[in-house]
Design an enzyme around this catalytic site. Structure first.
Site, short mmCIF file in Angstrom:
data_model
loop_
_atom_site.label_atom_id
_atom_site.label_comp_id
_atom_site.label_asym_id
_atom_site.label_seq_id
_atom_site.Cartn_x
_atom_site.Cartn_y
_atom_site.Cartn_z
N ASP A 29 0.81 -1.22 0.00
CA ASP A 29 0.00 0.00 0.00
C ASP A 29 0.84 1.28 0.00
O ASP A 29 0.44 2.31 0.53
CB ASP A 29 -0.97 0.03 1.20
N GLU A 30 2.00 1.21 -0.61
CA GLU A 30 2.89 2.38 -0.65
C GLU A 30 2.41 3.43 -1.66
O GLU A 30 2.93 4.55 -1.67
CB GLU A 30 4.32 1.94 -1.04
N GLY A 31 1.46 3.04 -2.51
CA GLY A 31 1.00 3.95 -3.56
C GLY A 31 1.48 3.52 -4.94
O GLY A 31 1.58 4.33 -5.87
N LYS A 32 1.75 2.22 -5.08
CA LYS A 32 2.28 1.69 -6.35
C LYS A 32 1.33 1.94 -7.52
O LYS A 32 1.75 2.30 -8.62
CB LYS A 32 2.52 0.16 -6.23
N GLY A 33 0.01 1.75 -7.26
CA GLY A 33 -0.97 1.92 -8.34
C GLY A 33 -0.92 3.32 -8.91
O GLY A 33 -0.86 3.52 -10.13
N GLY A 89 -4.64 -4.26 -3.74
CA GLY A 89 -5.63 -3.22 -4.05
C GLY A 89 -4.83 -2.00 -4.44
O GLY A 89 -4.18 -1.39 -3.59
N HIS A 90 -4.80 -1.69 -5.72
CA HIS A 90 -3.99 -0.58 -6.22
C HIS A 90 -4.89 0.57 -6.63
O HIS A 90 -5.69 0.45 -7.56
CB HIS A 90 -3.12 -1.03 -7.40
N GLN A 97 1.95 -6.00 -3.22
CA GLN A 97 2.41 -6.12 -1.84
C GLN A 97 3.70 -5.29 -1.66
O GLN A 97 3.88 -4.32 -2.37
CB GLN A 97 2.62 -7.59 -1.44
N GLY A 138 -0.22 13.65 -3.04
CA GLY A 138 -1.68 13.51 -2.99
C GLY A 138 -2.07 12.34 -3.86
O GLY A 138 -1.25 11.84 -4.65
#
Ligand code: GDP
Ligand code: IMO
Ligand code: MG
Length: 420
Positions: A13-17, A40-41, A222, A411
């Protein structure tokens, strides 16, 4: 050409998406190489947030091919839900999405086994997303799995039933009530959905694309601290989330990996169980959660929050061979007078700068304190407008790791990005 990789350096959940979506215009092909719908991206543009689970985050751009690689595990039910909602947005998915023949399938009985195994573990549960990830990868390495290529074979139903019966036998070990049949109709409808896409030998396809000079971006799921080999075992996922996973999950050689973009949050989060040295079980942790909207994109669970952990970050950079760092969510830290960064762990009275065998051995993190910037940074579009305290925060990370922070996200929206 070489394939570049985007992957997470923390606990997911680092913001990869969002980062993959931002980088997509520089590429011709976006591929997922491991994990499945436990991911969940999120990405956001035109005031709308999209969450992707199995489909690569390049899908909303017009000209790119998106490939689900062999290392991914696919749940046909979730896949169909995802494609249906993307179609509704007018995306011509069939022309843009290809699926590896060798990707494994998550069966309804895998999901049930995941739930039964977690229930049996009680307090020691992993905190799995219950998407059937562990049991599916177990069948893959146990050489029992069903693959996308099998759905094109005449004996697919028999293979399915054979594996289902094996799972039913396993489920007898657990005192767990379940109903496989009620999930099967939707599952086979999902299989029919998969059949509508181009099913490919992705190892040939990706290598040919690279040889043809096409630019390929591999999207990790992940994070490194959840990697099956190098994460906080056993509180990890069941795949290699690291850059090496891009080789096995796509069929490309290590010499064909180019840039490795390591994405990290300006603080840390973790969802599910397991050790988390810098976790803040207090008002500060709550502030990070609320300000950062730290609730799981897949399960909605509240994420555990804490300060940035340089011990874990240095380790992740080492394992992945990160060449560029991407920092996300510094905007969430805007209200703090003082921001802490963990630079070492205290273990039995000694300061350690490496990850111990068992992360639970860490008694307390050692922190340095940095002055906060105390101003909203979410509207900044020019690097010259970044407050000096935030620059010092970034430079501290660069000095500690020896790797440049080339991109800063401030953001959730596509536009909230600064290239340094
Ligand atoms: P992923 O799994 O690595 O793709 O990350 P998730 O989508 O699960 O979680 C990241 C969350 O942070 C999502 O809600 C994103 O919309 C959001 N996000 C991404 N980058 C930023 C950022 O720089 N600032 C803020 N405030 N939110 C961000
Ligand atoms: P993205 O790609 C954060 C966590 C689960 C659990 C552990 C094992 O969105 O960053 P699993 O379902 O894989 O058996 O769960 O891993 N986990 C994630 N945490 N982000 C993810 O993906 C995750 N995928 C799995 O919470 O602790
Ligand atoms: Mg996520």
């Amino acid at each position: 050409m070489k394939a570049d990789v985007v992957l997470g350096l923390q606990w997911g959940d680092e913001g990869k998406g969002k980062i993959v979506d931002v980088l997509t215009p520089n590429y011709d092909v976006i591929t997922r190489f491991q994990g499945g719908p436990n991911a969940g991206h999120s990405l956001e543009f035109n005031e709308i947030k999209h969450v992707l689970h199995s489909i690569p985050s390049g899908i909303f751009h017009a000209n790119q091919i998106n490939i689900i690689g062999n290392g991914v595990v696919i749940d046909p039910v979730i896949f169909k839900k995802e494609t249906t909602s993307i179609y509704k947005l007018g995306v011509p998915l069939q022309n843009k999405l290809q699926i590896s023949r060798k990707a494994h399938l998550i069966l309804p009985s895998h999901r049930i086994l995941d739930a039964a195994s977690e229930a049996a573990k009680g307090l020691t549960k992993i905190g799995s997303t219950l998407k059937g990830i562990g049991p599916t990868y177990m069948d893959k390495t146990g050489r029992n799995g069903l693959r996308v290529g099998d759905i094109l074979q005449s004996d697919f139903k028999e293979k399915y039933n054979h594996l289902k019966q094996k799972h039913i036998a396993l489920l007898r070990m657990y005192n767990f009530s379940y109903n496989i049949e009620e999930q099967e109709k939707e599952w086979f409808e999902g299989i029919d959905e998969i059949r509508k896409y181009t099913i490919i030998d992705s190892e040939y396809e990706v290598n040919h694309l690279l040889s043809d000079g096409k630019r390929v971006l591999a999207e990790g799921a992940q994070g490194t601290m959840l990697d099956i080999d190098f994460g906080s075992y056993p509180f990890v996922t069941s795949s290699n989330t690291i850059s090496a996973g891009a080789c096995t999950g796509l069929g490309i050689a290590p010499s064909r990996i180019g840039e490795v973009f390591g994405v990290f949050k300006a603080y840390c989060t973790r969802v599910g169980s397991g050790p988390f040295p810098t976790e803040l079980d207090d008002e500060t942790g709550n502030t990070l959660r609320e300000k950062g909207h730290e609730y799981g994109a897949t399960t909605g669970r509240p994420r555990r929050c804490g300060w940035l952990d340089m011990v874990a970050l240095r380790y992740s950079i080492l394992i992945n061979g990160v060449t560029q760092l991407i920092m996300t969510k510094a905007d969430v830290l805007s209200d703090f007078d003082i921001i802490k960064i963990c630079t070492g762990y205290k273990v039995q009275g000694r300061i350690m700068e490496q990850i111990p065998y068992d992360l639970q051995e860490v008694d307390s993190p050692e922190y340095v304190e940095m002055k906060g910037w105390k101003r909203d940074v979410s509207e900044i579009t020019e690097k010259s407008d970044i407050p000096s305290e935030l620059i010092r925060y970034i430079e501290f990370v660069e000095k500690e790791t020896g790797i440049p922070v080339t991109i800063v996200s401030l953001g959730p929206d596509r536009r909230q990005i600064i290239f340094r």
